[in-house]
Design a protein around this motif. Structure first.
Motif, short mmCIF file in Angstrom:
data_model
loop_
_atom_site.label_atom_id
_atom_site.label_comp_id
_atom_site.label_asym_id
_atom_site.label_seq_id
_atom_site.Cartn_x
_atom_site.Cartn_y
_atom_site.Cartn_z
N GLN A 33 0.82 -1.20 0.00
CA GLN A 33 0.00 0.00 0.00
C GLN A 33 0.86 1.26 0.00
O GLN A 33 0.44 2.31 -0.48
CB GLN A 33 -0.95 -0.01 1.20
N GLY A 34 2.06 1.16 0.53
CA GLY A 34 2.98 2.30 0.51
C GLY A 34 3.39 2.69 -0.90
O GLY A 34 3.68 3.86 -1.17
N VAL A 35 3.41 1.73 -1.81
CA VAL A 35 3.74 2.03 -3.21
C VAL A 35 2.68 2.95 -3.80
O VAL A 35 3.00 3.90 -4.53
CB VAL A 35 3.88 0.72 -4.03
N GLY A 116 -1.75 -5.79 7.34
CA GLY A 116 -0.88 -4.68 6.96
C GLY A 116 -1.67 -3.56 6.30
O GLY A 116 -1.38 -2.37 6.52
N ASP A 117 -2.67 -3.91 5.49
CA ASP A 117 -3.54 -2.91 4.89
C ASP A 117 -4.27 -2.11 5.97
O ASP A 117 -4.33 -0.88 5.92
CB ASP A 117 -4.58 -3.55 3.97
N LEU A 118 -4.83 -2.82 6.94
CA LEU A 118 -5.58 -2.15 8.01
C LEU A 118 -4.66 -1.31 8.88
O LEU A 118 -4.96 -0.15 9.17
CB LEU A 118 -6.34 -3.17 8.86
N ALA A 119 -3.52 -1.88 9.26
CA ALA A 119 -2.57 -1.12 10.10
C ALA A 119 -2.04 0.09 9.35
O ALA A 119 -1.96 1.20 9.92
CB ALA A 119 -1.42 -2.03 10.53
N GLY A 120 -1.70 -0.09 8.08
CA GLY A 120 -1.23 1.04 7.28
C GLY A 120 -2.29 2.10 7.09
O GLY A 120 -2.00 3.30 7.12
N GLY A 121 -3.53 1.68 6.90
CA GLY A 121 -4.63 2.63 6.74
C GLY A 121 -4.87 3.46 7.98
O GLY A 121 -5.04 4.68 7.91
N VAL A 122 -4.88 2.80 9.14
CA VAL A 122 -5.09 3.51 10.40
C VAL A 122 -3.93 4.46 10.68
O VAL A 122 -4.13 5.62 11.08
CB VAL A 122 -5.31 2.51 11.56
#
Length: 190
Positions: A33-35, A116-122
């Protein structure tokens, strides 16, 4: 609900048993998701604003969409593999067990990269909210919470409908990936 939490706990314990694999998958989800965020940064650092939207505002919108995506895919990520479960006859086993077949399906494994998507989003939501000019009144916070939950429910409902077609069609993977692509490509930008 009790059966869901028991089966989800068992699936989580099975995945966490391999700590390095768990960490690599979570970090991989965040990097993936960082990309997308790096692409937004590259475009906006070159042009400053796009349609009047600054980097902080677009990152905030991206974070809302990513958090909503994480909220549906963490508990229901196994909907992606319904085709495989039905074709291999695994779903038939769920029908003879005393628990709800859908609960058994969605708790068969944990989609680790989705955490990782959820943690990155939050995390991105927290950081981007400092950069974007957001009104933090109680009503606005409630609206943000409802928007994130609503986004998760919309994406979940479309994925669940596509998964239901697996009992009639040979393969629904292209439909599911198409739904995901529309949300990923269109949902993150103003």
């Amino acid at each position: 609900m009790r059966a869901y939490w028991i089966l989800l706990g068992a699936a989580l314990r099975a995945e966490v048993q391999y700590r390095a694999n768990f960490l690599i998958n979570v970090i991989g989800g965040i990097c993936y998701q960082g990309v997308g965020l790096a692409f937004i940064w590259a475009v906006l650092s070159r042009f400053g604003t796009v349609g009047g939207w600054t980097l902080g505002e677009v990152a905030f919108l991206y974070a809302i969409r990513l958090t909503a995506h994480g909220l549906w895919i963490v508990p229901f990520g196994q909907l992606i593999s319904v085709d495989e479960v039905v074709r291999q006859g695994e779903y038939d086993r769920y029908l003879v067990r005393p628990a709800n077949p859908l609960v058994q399906l969605v708790t068969r494994r944990i989609h680790l990269t989705a955490t990782g998507d959820l943690a990155g989003g939050v995390l991105l939501l927290a950081v981007a909210s400092l950069q974007a000019p957001v009104d933090w009144s109680p009503a606005a916070m409630a609206f943000l919470l409802l928007a994130v939950l609503g986004g998760a429910m919309v994406e979940l409902s479309l994925q669940l409908a596509a998964s239901g077609l697996a009992f009639r069609l040979l393969s629904t993977m292209s439909l599911k990936f198409g739904i995901d692509a529309v949300f990923n490509e269109v949902g993150s930008y103003p």
